[in-house]
Design a protein around this motif. Structure first.
Motif, PDB file in Angstrom:
ATOM      1  N   GLU A 124      40.384  61.886  67.580  1.00  0.00           N
ATOM      2  CA  GLU A 124      40.680  61.151  66.352  1.00  0.00           C
ATOM      3  C   GLU A 124      41.373  59.797  66.525  1.00  0.00           C
ATOM      4  OE1 GLU A 124      42.465  63.622  63.293  1.00  0.00           O
ATOM      5  OE2 GLU A 124      41.522  65.402  64.170  1.00  0.00           O
ATOM      6  N   VAL A 125      42.031  59.579  67.646  1.00  0.00           N
ATOM      7  CA  VAL A 125      42.769  58.321  67.820  1.00  0.00           C
ATOM      8  C   VAL A 125      41.806  57.242  68.321  1.00  0.00           C
ATOM      9  CG1 VAL A 125      44.669  57.187  69.043  1.00  0.00           C
ATOM     10  CG2 VAL A 125      44.932  59.540  68.237  1.00  0.00           C
ATOM     11  N   PRO A 126      41.837  56.059  67.707  1.00  0.00           N
ATOM     12  CA  PRO A 126      40.913  54.996  68.115  1.00  0.00           C
ATOM     13  C   PRO A 126      41.340  54.319  69.422  1.00  0.00           C
ATOM     14  CG  PRO A 126      42.284  54.221  66.304  1.00  0.00           C
ATOM     15  CD  PRO A 126      42.639  55.669  66.529  1.00  0.00           C
ATOM     16  N   ILE A 127      41.061  55.035  70.518  1.00  0.00           N
ATOM     17  CA  ILE A 127      41.295  54.522  71.875  1.00  0.00           C
ATOM     18  C   ILE A 127      39.958  54.603  72.589  1.00  0.00           C
ATOM     19  CG2 ILE A 127      42.465  54.912  74.075  1.00  0.00           C
ATOM     20  CD1 ILE A 127      44.795  56.117  72.487  1.00  0.00           C
ATOM     21  N   TRP A 128      39.589  53.510  73.269  1.00  0.00           N
ATOM     22  CA  TRP A 128      38.295  53.434  73.928  1.00  0.00           C
ATOM     23  C   TRP A 128      38.473  53.235  75.421  1.00  0.00           C
ATOM     24  CZ3 TRP A 128      39.657  50.411  69.690  1.00  0.00           C
ATOM     25  CH2 TRP A 128      39.179  50.883  68.464  1.00  0.00           C
ATOM     26  N   LYS A 129      37.586  53.862  76.183  1.00  0.00           N
ATOM     27  CA  LYS A 129      37.628  53.806  77.641  1.00  0.00           C
ATOM     28  C   LYS A 129      36.446  52.999  78.148  1.00  0.00           C
ATOM     29  CE  LYS A 129      36.858  57.787  79.568  1.00  0.00           C
ATOM     30  NZ  LYS A 129      36.984  59.126  80.162  1.00  0.00           N
ATOM     31  N   HIS A 130      36.725  52.031  79.002  1.00  0.00           N
ATOM     32  CA  HIS A 130      35.686  51.222  79.633  1.00  0.00           C
ATOM     33  C   HIS A 130      35.667  51.583  81.118  1.00  0.00           C
ATOM     34  CE1 HIS A 130      34.192  46.993  80.942  1.00  0.00           C
ATOM     35  NE2 HIS A 130      33.180  47.813  80.781  1.00  0.00           N
ATOM     36  N   GLN A 131      34.675  52.383  81.500  1.00  0.00           N
ATOM     37  CA  GLN A 131      34.578  52.828  82.891  1.00  0.00           C
ATOM     38  C   GLN A 131      33.753  51.845  83.708  1.00  0.00           C
ATOM     39  OE1 GLN A 131      34.796  57.457  83.075  1.00  0.00           O
ATOM     40  NE2 GLN A 131      32.945  56.927  81.956  1.00  0.00           N
ATOM     41  N   ARG A 132      34.211  51.622  84.944  1.00  0.00           N
ATOM     42  CA  ARG A 132      33.488  50.779  85.885  1.00  0.00           C
ATOM     43  C   ARG A 132      33.136  51.642  87.102  1.00  0.00           C
ATOM     44  NH1 ARG A 132      37.038  47.773  83.036  1.00  0.00           N
ATOM     45  NH2 ARG A 132      38.851  47.975  84.368  1.00  0.00           N
ATOM     46  N   PRO A 176      44.768  48.605  66.529  1.00  0.00           N
ATOM     47  CA  PRO A 176      46.191  48.493  66.153  1.00  0.00           C
ATOM     48  C   PRO A 176      46.750  49.718  65.431  1.00  0.00           C
ATOM     49  CG  PRO A 176      45.045  46.442  65.668  1.00  0.00           C
ATOM     50  CD  PRO A 176      43.992  47.446  66.081  1.00  0.00           C
ATOM     51  N   SER A 177      45.899  50.524  64.842  1.00  0.00           N
ATOM     52  CA  SER A 177      46.354  51.722  64.122  1.00  0.00           C
ATOM     53  C   SER A 177      46.540  52.936  65.036  1.00  0.00           C
ATOM     54  CB  SER A 177      45.357  52.086  63.025  1.00  0.00           C
ATOM     55  OG  SER A 177      44.130  52.528  63.611  1.00  0.00           O
ATOM     56  N   ALA A 214      53.962  56.953  71.672  1.00  0.00           N
ATOM     57  CA  ALA A 214      53.870  55.580  72.164  1.00  0.00           C
ATOM     58  C   ALA A 214      52.521  55.310  72.819  1.00  0.00           C
ATOM     59  CB  ALA A 214      54.985  55.299  73.166  1.00  0.00           C
ATOM     60  N   ILE A 215      52.127  54.058  72.730  1.00  0.00           N
ATOM     61  CA  ILE A 215      51.013  53.527  73.501  1.00  0.00           C
ATOM     62  C   ILE A 215      51.618  52.442  74.377  1.00  0.00           C
ATOM     63  CG2 ILE A 215      48.859  52.231  73.410  1.00  0.00           C
ATOM     64  CD1 ILE A 215      48.195  53.763  70.865  1.00  0.00           C
ATOM     65  N   ARG A 216      51.348  52.524  75.676  1.00  0.00           N
ATOM     66  CA  ARG A 216      52.020  51.642  76.636  1.00  0.00           C
ATOM     67  C   ARG A 216      51.038  50.953  77.573  1.00  0.00           C
ATOM     68  NH1 ARG A 216      56.834  55.458  77.815  1.00  0.00           N
ATOM     69  NH2 ARG A 216      58.009  55.172  75.888  1.00  0.00           N
ATOM     70  N   GLU A 217      51.415  49.749  77.970  1.00  0.00           N
ATOM     71  CA  GLU A 217      50.661  49.006  78.977  1.00  0.00           C
ATOM     72  C   GLU A 217      51.233  49.237  80.370  1.00  0.00           C
ATOM     73  OE1 GLU A 217      50.242  44.889  77.929  1.00  0.00           O
ATOM     74  OE2 GLU A 217      49.541  45.382  75.916  1.00  0.00           O
ATOM     75  N   GLU A 255      48.654  54.012  67.363  1.00  0.00           N
ATOM     76  CA  GLU A 255      49.946  54.699  67.442  1.00  0.00           C
ATOM     77  C   GLU A 255      50.263  55.438  66.140  1.00  0.00           C
ATOM     78  OE1 GLU A 255      54.381  53.222  68.318  1.00  0.00           O
ATOM     79  OE2 GLU A 255      52.973  52.848  69.968  1.00  0.00           O
ATOM     80  N   ALA A 256      49.941  54.841  65.011  1.00  0.00           N
ATOM     81  CA  ALA A 256      50.142  55.514  63.724  1.00  0.00           C
ATOM     82  C   ALA A 256      49.262  56.756  63.625  1.00  0.00           C
ATOM     83  CB  ALA A 256      49.851  54.561  62.568  1.00  0.00           C
ATOM     84  N   GLU A 257      48.054  56.685  64.152  1.00  0.00           N
ATOM     85  CA  GLU A 257      47.162  57.847  64.156  1.00  0.00           C
ATOM     86  C   GLU A 257      47.709  58.948  65.069  1.00  0.00           C
ATOM     87  OE1 GLU A 257      44.230  58.687  62.367  1.00  0.00           O
ATOM     88  OE2 GLU A 257      45.243  57.163  61.192  1.00  0.00           O
ATOM     89  N   MET A 258      48.297  58.553  66.192  1.00  0.00           N
ATOM     90  CA  MET A 258      48.926  59.547  67.067  1.00  0.00           C
ATOM     91  C   MET A 258      50.048  60.266  66.323  1.00  0.00           C
ATOM     92  SD  MET A 258      49.063  57.559  70.751  1.00  0.00           S
ATOM     93  CE  MET A 258      50.019  58.819  71.579  1.00  0.00           C
ATOM     94  N   ARG A 259      50.848  59.527  65.591  1.00  0.00           N
ATOM     95  CA  ARG A 259      51.944  60.130  64.826  1.00  0.00           C
ATOM     96  C   ARG A 259      51.394  61.066  63.740  1.00  0.00           C
ATOM     97  NH1 ARG A 259      57.058  60.095  64.416  1.00  0.00           N
ATOM     98  NH2 ARG A 259      57.297  58.410  65.906  1.00  0.00           N
ATOM     99  N   ARG A 260      50.342  60.666  63.065  1.00  0.00           N
ATOM    100  CA  ARG A 260      49.739  61.507  62.031  1.00  0.00           C
ATOM    101  C   ARG A 260      49.290  62.839  62.633  1.00  0.00           C
ATOM    102  NH1 ARG A 260      44.946  63.039  60.763  1.00  0.00           N
ATOM    103  NH2 ARG A 260      43.881  61.643  62.209  1.00  0.00           N
TER     104      ARG A 260
END
Length: 153
Positions: A133-141, A69-70, A21-24, A72-77
């Motif tokens: 490999e998962v397309p998640i990006w971090k924006h640090q402040r 948007p992909s 899962a990806i959660r807010e 969670e599917a990449e996490m499953r892969r």
């Protein structure tokens, strides 16, 4: 008694990917740990990634995660790839998106296997591959007002 691989518990489970899962919302260690509970598992490895207060010599105040948007599917892969390589009984991975503060949980992954060594190795493979490999990006402040985008986790 000598260990054997004849017992069903020594083999991977039929459907070991229990939670992806990806959660807010805030992540739960208990939820992930419960998801990987398995009577045939002699070892469970859990990794928790938290928001730290520094990076590259600069003080971090907060950060935000966003994803494609992909994601969670990449996490499953990736989870299925880990299951194919190790005798995983159960696997779970959750990642947070949105704005987080220092100390917040950003990612929680867990793997249970028949033996501890396998669990450690599979968990390490899971988090390392998710990070790369998962397309998640971090924006640090940062405290000095600077900002930085960091690719994939």
């Amino acid at each position: 008694m000598a260990p054997t691989n004849d017992h069903p518990g020594e083999q991977g489970a039929q459907d070991p990917v229990k939670l992806i899962a990806i959660r807010e919302t805030a992540l739960s260690l208990d939820e992930v740990f419960r998801a990987v509970g398995d009577d045939a598992a002699g070892g469970t490895a859990l990794f928790v990634g938290t928001v730290r207060n520094h990076d590259g010599g600069a003080d971090v105040d907060e950060l935000g995660y966003s994803c494609h948007p992909s994601a969670e599917a990449e996490m499953r892969r990736i989870a299925e790839k880990v299951v194919a390589e190790y005798p995983v009984r159960a696997l779970a991975a959750v990642h947070r998106v949105g704005d987080l503060k220092v100390g917040d949980l950003a990612v929680v992954v867990a793997v249970s296997c028949p033996h501890r060594g396998e669990a450690f190795e599979a968990c390490r493979k899971l988090i390392d591959d998710l990070k790369h490999e998962v397309p998640i990006w971090k924006h640090q402040r940062f405290s000095d007002g600077a900002e930085e985008w960091v690719g994939a986790c």
